[in-house]
Design a protein around this motif. Sequence first.
Motif, PDB file in Angstrom:
ATOM      1  N   ALA A   3       0.812  -1.205   0.000  1.00  0.00           N
ATOM      2  CA  ALA A   3       0.000   0.000   0.000  1.00  0.00           C
ATOM      3  C   ALA A   3       0.850   1.262   0.000  1.00  0.00           C
ATOM      4  CB  ALA A   3      -0.927   0.007   1.214  1.00  0.00           C
ATOM      5  N   SER A   4       2.126   1.161   0.371  1.00  0.00           N
ATOM      6  CA  SER A   4       2.995   2.335   0.380  1.00  0.00           C
ATOM      7  C   SER A   4       3.246   2.789  -1.059  1.00  0.00           C
ATOM      8  CB  SER A   4       4.321   1.997   1.052  1.00  0.00           C
ATOM      9  OG  SER A   4       5.059   1.090   0.249  1.00  0.00           O
ATOM     10  N   LEU A   5       3.733   4.000  -1.183  1.00  0.00           N
ATOM     11  CA  LEU A   5       4.048   4.524  -2.510  1.00  0.00           C
ATOM     12  C   LEU A   5       5.089   3.639  -3.193  1.00  0.00           C
ATOM     13  CD1 LEU A   5       3.639   6.742  -4.580  1.00  0.00           C
ATOM     14  CD2 LEU A   5       5.388   8.075  -3.396  1.00  0.00           C
ATOM     15  N   ALA A   6       6.146   3.309  -2.475  1.00  0.00           N
ATOM     16  CA  ALA A   6       7.173   2.430  -3.037  1.00  0.00           C
ATOM     17  C   ALA A   6       6.580   1.072  -3.378  1.00  0.00           C
ATOM     18  CB  ALA A   6       8.325   2.270  -2.051  1.00  0.00           C
ATOM     19  N   GLY A   7       5.671   0.603  -2.534  1.00  0.00           N
ATOM     20  CA  GLY A   7       5.025  -0.686  -2.762  1.00  0.00           C
ATOM     21  C   GLY A   7       4.207  -0.710  -4.040  1.00  0.00           C
ATOM     22  N   ARG A   8       3.529   0.383  -4.323  1.00  0.00           N
ATOM     23  CA  ARG A   8       2.726   0.440  -5.556  1.00  0.00           C
ATOM     24  C   ARG A   8       3.622   0.399  -6.791  1.00  0.00           C
ATOM     25  NH1 ARG A   8      -0.231   4.114  -2.274  1.00  0.00           N
ATOM     26  NH2 ARG A   8       0.639   5.912  -3.363  1.00  0.00           N
ATOM     27  N   TYR A   9       4.730   1.139  -6.752  1.00  0.00           N
ATOM     28  CA  TYR A   9       5.669   1.102  -7.881  1.00  0.00           C
ATOM     29  C   TYR A   9       6.281  -0.294  -8.030  1.00  0.00           C
ATOM     30  CZ  TYR A   9       5.632   6.136  -8.815  1.00  0.00           C
ATOM     31  OH  TYR A   9       5.262   7.402  -9.176  1.00  0.00           O
ATOM     32  N   ALA A  45      22.951  11.248  -3.139  1.00  0.00           N
ATOM     33  CA  ALA A  45      22.756  12.691  -2.990  1.00  0.00           C
ATOM     34  C   ALA A  45      21.887  13.234  -4.125  1.00  0.00           C
ATOM     35  CB  ALA A  45      24.107  13.406  -2.962  1.00  0.00           C
ATOM     36  N   MET A  46      22.117  12.764  -5.335  1.00  0.00           N
ATOM     37  CA  MET A  46      21.315  13.211  -6.478  1.00  0.00           C
ATOM     38  C   MET A  46      19.866  12.775  -6.315  1.00  0.00           C
ATOM     39  SD  MET A  46      19.794  12.367  -9.725  1.00  0.00           S
ATOM     40  CE  MET A  46      20.297  10.718  -9.974  1.00  0.00           C
ATOM     41  N   ILE A  47      19.657  11.542  -5.874  1.00  0.00           N
ATOM     42  CA  ILE A  47      18.307  11.014  -5.704  1.00  0.00           C
ATOM     43  C   ILE A  47      17.542  11.797  -4.640  1.00  0.00           C
ATOM     44  CG2 ILE A  47      17.059   9.023  -4.748  1.00  0.00           C
ATOM     45  CD1 ILE A  47      18.989   7.245  -6.323  1.00  0.00           C
ATOM     46  N   THR A  88      13.257   9.188  -4.664  1.00  0.00           N
ATOM     47  CA  THR A  88      13.491   8.947  -3.239  1.00  0.00           C
ATOM     48  C   THR A  88      12.884   7.614  -2.802  1.00  0.00           C
ATOM     49  OG1 THR A  88      11.509  10.193  -2.645  1.00  0.00           O
ATOM     50  CG2 THR A  88      13.606  11.391  -2.638  1.00  0.00           C
ATOM     51  N   GLN A  89      11.982   7.072  -3.589  1.00  0.00           N
ATOM     52  CA  GLN A  89      11.339   5.799  -3.287  1.00  0.00           C
ATOM     53  C   GLN A  89      12.092   4.598  -3.854  1.00  0.00           C
ATOM     54  OE1 GLN A  89       8.462   5.620  -1.333  1.00  0.00           O
ATOM     55  NE2 GLN A  89       9.062   7.755  -1.035  1.00  0.00           N
ATOM     56  N   LEU A  90      13.190   4.842  -4.561  1.00  0.00           N
ATOM     57  CA  LEU A  90      13.889   3.764  -5.264  1.00  0.00           C
ATOM     58  C   LEU A  90      14.358   2.648  -4.334  1.00  0.00           C
ATOM     59  CD1 LEU A  90      15.042   2.518  -7.819  1.00  0.00           C
ATOM     60  CD2 LEU A  90      17.040   4.013  -7.574  1.00  0.00           C
ATOM     61  N   GLY A  91      15.059   2.980  -3.270  1.00  0.00           N
ATOM     62  CA  GLY A  91      15.560   1.948  -2.355  1.00  0.00           C
ATOM     63  C   GLY A  91      14.438   1.117  -1.754  1.00  0.00           C
ATOM     64  N   ALA A  92      13.384   1.785  -1.318  1.00  0.00           N
ATOM     65  CA  ALA A  92      12.241   1.074  -0.726  1.00  0.00           C
ATOM     66  C   ALA A  92      11.547   0.214  -1.778  1.00  0.00           C
ATOM     67  CB  ALA A  92      11.261   2.069  -0.111  1.00  0.00           C
ATOM     68  N   ALA A  93      11.426   0.725  -2.994  1.00  0.00           N
ATOM     69  CA  ALA A  93      10.780  -0.043  -4.069  1.00  0.00           C
ATOM     70  C   ALA A  93      11.577  -1.304  -4.392  1.00  0.00           C
ATOM     71  CB  ALA A  93      10.617   0.818  -5.319  1.00  0.00           C
ATOM     72  N   ILE A  94      12.893  -1.209  -4.371  1.00  0.00           N
ATOM     73  CA  ILE A  94      13.724  -2.388  -4.623  1.00  0.00           C
ATOM     74  C   ILE A  94      13.513  -3.422  -3.521  1.00  0.00           C
ATOM     75  CG2 ILE A  94      16.110  -3.255  -4.746  1.00  0.00           C
ATOM     76  CD1 ILE A  94      16.820  -0.600  -6.186  1.00  0.00           C
ATOM     77  N   ARG A  95      13.452  -2.968  -2.266  1.00  0.00           N
ATOM     78  CA  ARG A  95      13.221  -3.904  -1.153  1.00  0.00           C
ATOM     79  C   ARG A  95      11.863  -4.591  -1.284  1.00  0.00           C
ATOM     80  NH1 ARG A  95      15.911   0.245   1.368  1.00  0.00           N
ATOM     81  NH2 ARG A  95      14.001   1.259   2.089  1.00  0.00           N
ATOM     82  N   VAL A  96      10.832  -3.840  -1.657  1.00  0.00           N
ATOM     83  CA  VAL A  96       9.504  -4.435  -1.828  1.00  0.00           C
ATOM     84  C   VAL A  96       9.515  -5.412  -2.998  1.00  0.00           C
ATOM     85  CG1 VAL A  96       7.078  -3.980  -2.373  1.00  0.00           C
ATOM     86  CG2 VAL A  96       8.292  -2.492  -0.767  1.00  0.00           C
TER      87      VAL A  96
END
Length: 181
Positions: A3-9, A45-47, A88-96
């Motif tokens: 349900a999180s933003l990263a989770g949806r991606y 830093a760029m992300i 900014t959601q990239l790391g969390a999206a990879i974990r999901v």
Amino acid sequence: MKASLAGRYATALFELARDRSEIDTVEASLSRVRAALDQAPDLNAMIESPAVSREDATRTMGKIADELKLDALSKNFLGVLAKAGRLTQLGAAIRVFDALVAAHKGEARATVTSARALTDAQAKTLETKLSQRAGRTVSLDTKVDPSLLGGVRIQLGSELIDASVETKLNSLAAKMAGTAQ
């Protein structure tokens, strides 16, 4: 998690990869992205920087995808995140995504943080013990955090097993502070 933003991606990426029979390919590409994030402070830093325009982020992520030799679906995923201003959601999206792949394969993933890098034998023993505990195959994502001083911290699903020296010392200090009053 989904349900999180990263989770949806991540879910959208997983479903596309599954439908195209490219789960393993995307998983390997995202592993290279994760390694790049771990090894390149400038990339992080760029992300995280709000000063980087979406256009610049999209262009940069395209170059990074080419440099890392990512598959087309993973490259497109990075582009979508950049264009939407969601890097900014990239790391969390990879974990999901990793968790979705593990569930799809009937596995579980555990994140193991230790003060020093685990040896292959230690990692294998830990995988075996966690697999017995979980009742299914567990694969490890390992991290090193010297602030733990010793021991390990294991995240297996929603369960946290904290056997770090840092936590034990903090607990002892709290007990001592409580008895001193």
